[in-house]
Structure formats: structure tokens, C-alpha cells
Design a protein around this motif. Structure first.
Motif, PDB file in Angstrom:
ATOM      1  N   PHE A   1      72.677   8.210 -53.100  1.00  0.00           N
ATOM      2  CA  PHE A   1      71.806   8.036 -54.268  1.00  0.00           C
ATOM      3  C   PHE A   1      70.455   8.693 -53.990  1.00  0.00           C
ATOM      4  O   PHE A   1      69.832   8.418 -52.963  1.00  0.00           O
ATOM      5  CB  PHE A   1      71.577   6.555 -54.571  1.00  0.00           C
ATOM      6  CG  PHE A   1      72.821   5.797 -54.936  1.00  0.00           C
ATOM      7  CD1 PHE A   1      73.961   6.452 -55.392  1.00  0.00           C
ATOM      8  CD2 PHE A   1      72.853   4.411 -54.844  1.00  0.00           C
ATOM      9  CE1 PHE A   1      75.107   5.758 -55.726  1.00  0.00           C
ATOM     10  CE2 PHE A   1      73.992   3.700 -55.183  1.00  0.00           C
ATOM     11  CZ  PHE A   1      75.126   4.368 -55.624  1.00  0.00           C
ATOM     12  N   LYS A   2      70.022   9.536 -54.911  1.00  0.00           N
ATOM     13  CA  LYS A   2      68.696  10.154 -54.820  1.00  0.00           C
ATOM     14  C   LYS A   2      67.893   9.761 -56.047  1.00  0.00           C
ATOM     15  O   LYS A   2      68.245  10.120 -57.170  1.00  0.00           O
ATOM     16  CB  LYS A   2      68.819  11.677 -54.718  1.00  0.00           C
ATOM     17  CG  LYS A   2      69.465  12.155 -53.430  1.00  0.00           C
ATOM     18  CD  LYS A   2      69.484  13.664 -53.347  1.00  0.00           C
ATOM     19  CE  LYS A   2      70.096  14.147 -52.034  1.00  0.00           C
ATOM     20  NZ  LYS A   2      70.117  15.628 -51.936  1.00  0.00           N
ATOM     21  N   TYR A   3      66.811   9.024 -55.828  1.00  0.00           N
ATOM     22  CA  TYR A   3      65.986   8.502 -56.915  1.00  0.00           C
ATOM     23  C   TYR A   3      64.934   9.532 -57.316  1.00  0.00           C
ATOM     24  O   TYR A   3      64.208  10.066 -56.472  1.00  0.00           O
ATOM     25  CB  TYR A   3      65.296   7.209 -56.492  1.00  0.00           C
ATOM     26  CG  TYR A   3      66.250   6.078 -56.185  1.00  0.00           C
ATOM     27  CD1 TYR A   3      66.499   5.071 -57.111  1.00  0.00           C
ATOM     28  CD2 TYR A   3      66.908   6.014 -54.950  1.00  0.00           C
ATOM     29  CE1 TYR A   3      67.372   4.026 -56.833  1.00  0.00           C
ATOM     30  CE2 TYR A   3      67.787   4.978 -54.668  1.00  0.00           C
ATOM     31  CZ  TYR A   3      68.010   3.991 -55.608  1.00  0.00           C
ATOM     32  OH  TYR A   3      68.876   2.976 -55.325  1.00  0.00           O
ATOM     33  N   GLU A   4      64.834   9.790 -58.604  1.00  0.00           N
ATOM     34  CA  GLU A   4      63.834  10.724 -59.114  1.00  0.00           C
ATOM     35  C   GLU A   4      62.509   9.995 -59.346  1.00  0.00           C
ATOM     36  O   GLU A   4      62.483   8.835 -59.747  1.00  0.00           O
ATOM     37  CB  GLU A   4      64.314  11.359 -60.420  1.00  0.00           C
ATOM     38  CG  GLU A   4      65.549  12.227 -60.270  1.00  0.00           C
ATOM     39  CD  GLU A   4      65.936  12.915 -61.565  1.00  0.00           C
ATOM     40  OE1 GLU A   4      65.260  12.678 -62.586  1.00  0.00           O
ATOM     41  OE2 GLU A   4      66.920  13.681 -61.554  1.00  0.00           O
ATOM     42  N   ARG A   5      61.410  10.702 -59.075  1.00  0.00           N
ATOM     43  CA  ARG A   5      60.050  10.191 -59.295  1.00  0.00           C
ATOM     44  C   ARG A   5      59.824   8.856 -58.582  1.00  0.00           C
ATOM     45  O   ARG A   5      59.263   7.922 -59.141  1.00  0.00           O
ATOM     46  CB  ARG A   5      59.758  10.026 -60.793  1.00  0.00           C
ATOM     47  CG  ARG A   5      59.784  11.319 -61.576  1.00  0.00           C
ATOM     48  CD  ARG A   5      59.254  11.085 -62.975  1.00  0.00           C
ATOM     49  NE  ARG A   5      59.255  12.294 -63.765  1.00  0.00           N
ATOM     50  CZ  ARG A   5      58.746  12.389 -64.989  1.00  0.00           C
ATOM     51  NH1 ARG A   5      58.194  11.339 -65.549  1.00  0.00           N
ATOM     52  NH2 ARG A   5      58.790  13.521 -65.668  1.00  0.00           N
ATOM     53  N   LEU A   6      60.234   8.779 -57.346  1.00  0.00           N
ATOM     54  CA  LEU A   6      60.084   7.542 -56.580  1.00  0.00           C
ATOM     55  C   LEU A   6      58.632   7.411 -56.107  1.00  0.00           C
ATOM     56  O   LEU A   6      58.115   8.289 -55.413  1.00  0.00           O
ATOM     57  CB  LEU A   6      61.027   7.559 -55.386  1.00  0.00           C
ATOM     58  CG  LEU A   6      61.307   6.232 -54.697  1.00  0.00           C
ATOM     59  CD1 LEU A   6      61.944   5.253 -55.670  1.00  0.00           C
ATOM     60  CD2 LEU A   6      62.202   6.441 -53.494  1.00  0.00           C
ATOM     61  N   PRO A   7      57.927   6.321 -56.473  1.00  0.00           N
ATOM     62  CA  PRO A   7      56.522   6.139 -56.055  1.00  0.00           C
ATOM     63  C   PRO A   7      56.445   5.537 -54.661  1.00  0.00           C
ATOM     64  O   PRO A   7      57.387   5.671 -53.872  1.00  0.00           O
ATOM     65  CB  PRO A   7      55.993   5.180 -57.121  1.00  0.00           C
ATOM     66  CG  PRO A   7      57.173   4.342 -57.469  1.00  0.00           C
ATOM     67  CD  PRO A   7      58.398   5.240 -57.320  1.00  0.00           C
ATOM     68  N   HIS A   8      55.333   4.814 -54.351  1.00  0.00           N
ATOM     69  CA  HIS A   8      55.168   4.126 -53.077  1.00  0.00           C
ATOM     70  C   HIS A   8      56.502   3.541 -52.616  1.00  0.00           C
ATOM     71  O   HIS A   8      57.023   2.611 -53.226  1.00  0.00           O
ATOM     72  CB  HIS A   8      54.180   2.958 -53.247  1.00  0.00           C
ATOM     73  CG  HIS A   8      52.746   3.368 -53.209  1.00  0.00           C
ATOM     74  ND1 HIS A   8      51.810   2.843 -54.064  1.00  0.00           N
ATOM     75  CD2 HIS A   8      52.085   4.246 -52.413  1.00  0.00           C
ATOM     76  CE1 HIS A   8      50.630   3.374 -53.800  1.00  0.00           C
ATOM     77  NE2 HIS A   8      50.765   4.214 -52.802  1.00  0.00           N
ATOM     78  N   TYR A   9      57.047   4.052 -51.515  1.00  0.00           N
ATOM     79  CA  TYR A   9      58.353   3.582 -51.061  1.00  0.00           C
ATOM     80  C   TYR A   9      58.346   3.454 -49.547  1.00  0.00           C
ATOM     81  O   TYR A   9      57.868   4.340 -48.836  1.00  0.00           O
ATOM     82  CB  TYR A   9      59.452   4.546 -51.503  1.00  0.00           C
ATOM     83  CG  TYR A   9      60.820   4.186 -50.984  1.00  0.00           C
ATOM     84  CD1 TYR A   9      61.478   3.056 -51.448  1.00  0.00           C
ATOM     85  CD2 TYR A   9      61.445   4.961 -50.010  1.00  0.00           C
ATOM     86  CE1 TYR A   9      62.736   2.710 -50.962  1.00  0.00           C
ATOM     87  CE2 TYR A   9      62.709   4.619 -49.524  1.00  0.00           C
ATOM     88  CZ  TYR A   9      63.345   3.500 -50.008  1.00  0.00           C
ATOM     89  OH  TYR A   9      64.580   3.155 -49.520  1.00  0.00           O
ATOM     90  N   CYS A  10      58.885   2.335 -49.067  1.00  0.00           N
ATOM     91  CA  CYS A  10      58.943   2.085 -47.637  1.00  0.00           C
ATOM     92  C   CYS A  10      60.347   2.389 -47.115  1.00  0.00           C
ATOM     93  O   CYS A  10      61.311   1.722 -47.514  1.00  0.00           O
ATOM     94  CB  CYS A  10      58.574   0.622 -47.342  1.00  0.00           C
ATOM     95  SG  CYS A  10      58.688   0.176 -45.599  1.00  0.00           S
ATOM     96  N   TYR A  11      60.472   3.374 -46.259  1.00  0.00           N
ATOM     97  CA  TYR A  11      61.765   3.740 -45.692  1.00  0.00           C
ATOM     98  C   TYR A  11      62.217   2.747 -44.615  1.00  0.00           C
ATOM     99  O   TYR A  11      63.321   2.853 -44.092  1.00  0.00           O
ATOM    100  CB  TYR A  11      61.713   5.148 -45.106  1.00  0.00           C
ATOM    101  CG  TYR A  11      61.718   6.224 -46.166  1.00  0.00           C
ATOM    102  CD1 TYR A  11      62.920   6.711 -46.673  1.00  0.00           C
ATOM    103  CD2 TYR A  11      60.527   6.721 -46.679  1.00  0.00           C
ATOM    104  CE1 TYR A  11      62.933   7.695 -47.657  1.00  0.00           C
ATOM    105  CE2 TYR A  11      60.533   7.701 -47.665  1.00  0.00           C
ATOM    106  CZ  TYR A  11      61.740   8.178 -48.144  1.00  0.00           C
ATOM    107  OH  TYR A  11      61.754   9.134 -49.132  1.00  0.00           O
ATOM    108  N   THR A  12      61.373   1.772 -44.295  1.00  0.00           N
ATOM    109  CA  THR A  12      61.728   0.759 -43.301  1.00  0.00           C
ATOM    110  C   THR A  12      62.429  -0.428 -43.944  1.00  0.00           C
ATOM    111  O   THR A  12      63.554  -0.771 -43.590  1.00  0.00           O
ATOM    112  CB  THR A  12      60.467   0.275 -42.552  1.00  0.00           C
ATOM    113  OG1 THR A  12      59.798   1.401 -41.974  1.00  0.00           O
ATOM    114  CG2 THR A  12      60.839  -0.690 -41.442  1.00  0.00           C
ATOM    115  N   CYS A  13      61.748  -1.067 -44.934  1.00  0.00           N
ATOM    116  CA  CYS A  13      62.352  -2.236 -45.586  1.00  0.00           C
ATOM    117  C   CYS A  13      63.089  -1.861 -46.870  1.00  0.00           C
ATOM    118  O   CYS A  13      63.816  -2.674 -47.429  1.00  0.00           O
ATOM    119  CB  CYS A  13      61.294  -3.297 -45.883  1.00  0.00           C
ATOM    120  SG  CYS A  13      60.135  -2.857 -47.210  1.00  0.00           S
ATOM    121  N   GLY A  14      62.882  -0.616 -47.358  1.00  0.00           N
ATOM    122  CA  GLY A  14      63.613  -0.143 -48.525  1.00  0.00           C
ATOM    123  C   GLY A  14      63.034  -0.556 -49.857  1.00  0.00           C
ATOM    124  O   GLY A  14      63.688  -0.398 -50.894  1.00  0.00           O
TER     125      GLY A  14
END
Length: 231
Positions: free
Chosen positions: A203-216
Motif C-alpha cells: 500500500f502506498k498512501y498519497e499525500r501522507l502528512p506527518h507520519y512516524c515510520y516507527t509506530c506507524g
């Protein structure tokens, strides 16, 4: 048992005191219909709330959003910190903004809600937002709407599906608009089980804002994560 009785007595006393806050004479009954002009204004109004950080420069915020929406005529008001109303000049303009989202200001997600003339401004839920998700890894023979919908339902409520041509390249993988719970971790993919053969669909989310790759989760970056400290 004794503690439960004490709690019951406290609750009873509280309810009794609350009963004096209003009387029947304080009730204002409205029997008329909402005026057409007011109904039209509500139909053209969107409420918006910044999901991450409410403290922003209002002038800069309105300037950026008007430019992003290509709408200089929209009337922006700040209801409280991080909460705004946007009154558009036409239904077409408002729907265009709704459908081409999600929108952000400085990577801070702006969650939009349609104004309901029967609902108070403070009663809207801003914990859900629709995102376009591209799906990669579906075999050409199984690239069908029901398969895409089944995968998308693992993320949230399916709003819209756009089927592209099966083939290589992100523009041909098809995408789905899904309303997701902003307080839950985003799913990075799902398993497609085809005749006991399991394939990973990304899944690739378009226009993803503030996002934490640690907790998701949306709202912050990994360096500011409190659930799993960066260091």
C-alpha cells in the motif's frame, strides 16, 4: 460493598445537584424550518481541523490554503485554535476541494467535514480521513475491482475505487480512496491468498502528512515518537 454504596450515594447527590441547573422554563422550542439562505450557507461550508498542531499563523494558513485550492473567494474563519470554517462560493468549488484531498498545511493534516445545519460545531468527529492508496503487487489476472476492494477493506471504509490498466508503473496499479482511523497505525500492505499461494500487496498512501515510520501513526515523525523513542 461499602465502597460501592458510598459511590452510589455520591452519584445520587451529583445527579440531584445537576437537576437544578435548568428548569422547564429554560427550554426554547423551535418549530420553524431552517431558512433557505441559511441552509444554502451551510451546504457551502466545510469545517476543518488541524490534526497535529493547532498553533499556526492564521494569515499564512489562509493564504496557503486559498492558493492550494485555487480559490481566492473562499471565506476562512478561525473558530478556535486549529479549528476553522470555510465558506465557498459554489457547490462545485466545495466538492472539488473535498474530492481532491487530503490537504495539509506544513505537513499538518487538515481534516475536513461537511457542515450539517442540525449539528453543533463542536460535535464533529475529526479522527477519520480519506486517503488515496495505490496498490502494487496484484497479479494481472486478479486485477479486479472486487479484489482491490477486499484488500482496501483491511485498511478502512472504501469510498471510491479507480481501476487502472494492469501492468507496470505506479499509474497503472489502480488506487482506492479509503477512510481510515487516524489514531490507528497505517497498514503497509496486506496478504492476497490465491489458491494457497500468498502474495504481498504493498500500500502506498498519497499525500501522507506527518507520519512516524516507527509506530506507524500519523501526527508526528519518528524522531518525536513517544511510543517507541527514537534513540
Amino acid at each position: 460493598m461499602e465502597g460501592e454504596n458510598e459511590n452510589d450515594l455520591r452519584l445520587s447527590a451529583l445527579c440531584k445537584s445537576l437537576g437544578h441547573l435548568w428548569a422547564e422554563s429554560d427550554v426554547v422550542e423551535v418549530s420553524t424550518e431552517i431558512p433557505p439562505t441559511k441552509m444554502q450557507e451551510c451546504n457551502l461550508t466545510l469545517f476543518g481541523k488541524l490534526f497535529s498542531k493547532p498553533h499556526v499563523n492564521f494569515q499564512a494558513f489562509t493564504t496557503v490554503m486559498k492558493k492550494a485550492w485555487k480559490s481566492e473567494s473562499v471565506v476562512c474563519l478561525q473558530k478556535e485554535l486549529g479549528l476553522f470554517s470555510f465558506v465557498f462560493q459554489s457547490e462545485e468549488e466545495k466538492e472539488r476541494v473535498k474530492k481532491t484531498g487530503p490537504w495539509s498545511f506544513g505537513s499538518n493534516l487538515l481534516v475536513l467535514r461537511q457542515c450539517d445545519p442540525e449539528v453543533p460545531e463542536q460535535c464533529y468527529d475529526y479522527t477519520r480521513c480519506a486517503f488515496w492508496i495505490q496498490m502494487g503487487g496484484i497479479p494481472p489476472g486478479w486485477f479486479r475491482e472486487e479484489v482491490v476492494a477486499g484488500l482496501a477493506e483491511r485498511v478502512g471504509r472504501v469510498v471510491e475505487i479507480k481501476m487502472g490498466n494492469s501492468g507496470s508503473g505506479p499509474q497503472k496499479a489502480g488506487k482506492v480512496r479509503v477512510e481510515i482511523d487516524l489514531n490507528s497505525p497505517l497498514k503497509s500492505g496486506a496478504i492476497l491468498d490465491i489458491r494457497k499461494k500468498k502474495l504481498w500487496v504493498e500500500f502506498k498512501y498519497e499525500r501522507l502528512p506527518h507520519y512516524c515510520y516507527t509506530c506507524g501513526r500519523i501526527r508526528h515523525y519518528a524522531i518525536d515518537c513517544e511510543e517507541i523513542p527514537y534513540e
